[in-house]
Write a protein that holds these residues in place. Structure first.
Motif, PDB file in Angstrom:
ATOM      1  N   SER A 146       0.789  -1.234   0.000  1.00  0.00           N
ATOM      2  CA  SER A 146       0.000   0.000   0.000  1.00  0.00           C
ATOM      3  C   SER A 146       0.819   1.280   0.000  1.00  0.00           C
ATOM      4  N   CYS A 147       2.049   1.262   0.466  1.00  0.00           N
ATOM      5  CA  CYS A 147       2.863   2.482   0.549  1.00  0.00           C
ATOM      6  C   CYS A 147       3.912   2.487  -0.555  1.00  0.00           C
ATOM      7  N   TYR A 148       3.813   3.444  -1.438  1.00  0.00           N
ATOM      8  CA  TYR A 148       4.781   3.567  -2.524  1.00  0.00           C
ATOM      9  C   TYR A 148       4.716   4.964  -3.116  1.00  0.00           C
ATOM     10  N   SER A 149       5.721   5.319  -3.871  1.00  0.00           N
ATOM     11  CA  SER A 149       5.765   6.601  -4.562  1.00  0.00           C
ATOM     12  C   SER A 149       5.135   6.435  -5.941  1.00  0.00           C
ATOM     13  N   ARG A 150       4.134   7.250  -6.230  1.00  0.00           N
ATOM     14  CA  ARG A 150       3.462   7.145  -7.536  1.00  0.00           C
ATOM     15  C   ARG A 150       4.391   7.555  -8.671  1.00  0.00           C
ATOM     16  N   THR A 151       5.300   8.478  -8.422  1.00  0.00           N
ATOM     17  CA  THR A 151       6.216   8.907  -9.489  1.00  0.00           C
ATOM     18  C   THR A 151       7.295   7.862  -9.758  1.00  0.00           C
ATOM     19  N   PHE A 152       7.691   7.138  -8.731  1.00  0.00           N
ATOM     20  CA  PHE A 152       8.761   6.144  -8.880  1.00  0.00           C
ATOM     21  C   PHE A 152       8.219   4.782  -9.288  1.00  0.00           C
ATOM     22  N   SER A 158       9.647   1.506  -5.843  1.00  0.00           N
ATOM     23  CA  SER A 158       9.693   2.224  -4.564  1.00  0.00           C
ATOM     24  C   SER A 158      10.270   1.371  -3.449  1.00  0.00           C
ATOM     25  N   TRP A 159      10.164   0.062  -3.576  1.00  0.00           N
ATOM     26  CA  TRP A 159      10.684  -0.836  -2.552  1.00  0.00           C
ATOM     27  C   TRP A 159      11.929  -1.583  -3.009  1.00  0.00           C
ATOM     28  N   ILE A 160      11.942  -2.049  -4.239  1.00  0.00           N
ATOM     29  CA  ILE A 160      13.049  -2.892  -4.696  1.00  0.00           C
ATOM     30  C   ILE A 160      14.353  -2.116  -4.773  1.00  0.00           C
ATOM     31  N   VAL A 161      14.331  -0.918  -5.340  1.00  0.00           N
ATOM     32  CA  VAL A 161      15.579  -0.147  -5.499  1.00  0.00           C
ATOM     33  C   VAL A 161      16.187   0.214  -4.143  1.00  0.00           C
TER      34      VAL A 161
END
Length: 194
Positions: A125-131, A136-139
């Motif tokens: 549920s938590c992530y950056s829409r631009t990324f 947002s999690w893997i990098v």
């Protein structure tokens, strides 16, 4: 996922326009059966079923799908490194330095992988829409894990030689935590979400 990515074998329907007269459990050879792809004779239908083949055209895997599969293989290989070290290599190496009780304490470092379901809703549920959802999690996880492995390599060797189980357990606990978080993010890749 879109429904175009999934295919099913068409169900063979009742004879089209022919009264169903089955003799000896077999349909008449001159009847036509309706399928999702059109019509076929009973002989063609039974031959295809005996060979285990569907009466549909196969879909070829696109270049992007091959890329996604390669990415998944790479991600799971990279998350396997900390898990392999934690559950296999380190306990084997520590046998000569530590007691069985201390090796048991070190095995607690693999717990985050067992309890990843507790924070997987956060990963979903938590992530950056631009990324992007998976990036947002893997990098960040990959950057932290690789940076930690590179910078702590000498320190890990020192702790191993000293037989210090507590610091090694804490560090490998964090490695497995990162790997388990990556697994949660990689399942988003399998679902096809960005």
């Amino acid at each position: 996922m879109s429904s175009s990515n999934w295919h099913r074998k068409p169900q063979i329907g009742k004879p089209a326009g022919v009264q169903q007269s089955i003799t000896n459990g077999q349909p008449p050879t001159n009847s036509k059966f309706s399928t999702a792809e059109g019509t076929c004779s009973a002989a063609e239908s039974s031959q295809a079923q005996q060979r285990g083949l569907g009466l549909h055209k196969s879909k070829h895997i696109s270049g992007q799908e091959w890329g996604n599969m390669a990415l998944l293989v790479l991600l799971y290989a990279m998350q396997g490194i900390p898990l392999g070290l934690t559950s296999g290599a380190m306990p084997f190496l520590l046998q000569s330095k530590l007691s069985m009780t201390e090796i048991g304490i070190f095995s607690m470092s693999s717990y985050p992988y067992s309890f990843k379901l507790l924070w997987s809703p956060i990963v979903d549920s938590c992530y950056s829409r631009t990324f992007g959802r998976r990036k947002s999690w893997i990098v960040p996880v990959q950057l932290m894990a690789s940076g930690l492995l590179i910078t702590c390599a000498g320190w890990i060797q020192e702790q191993y030689e000293l037989g210090a189980v507590a610091p090694l357990t804490a560090l490998f606990f964090f490695f497995v935590l990162l790997a388990a978080t990556q697994v949660g993010a990689a399942t988003v890749v399998m679902a096809g979400d960005e």
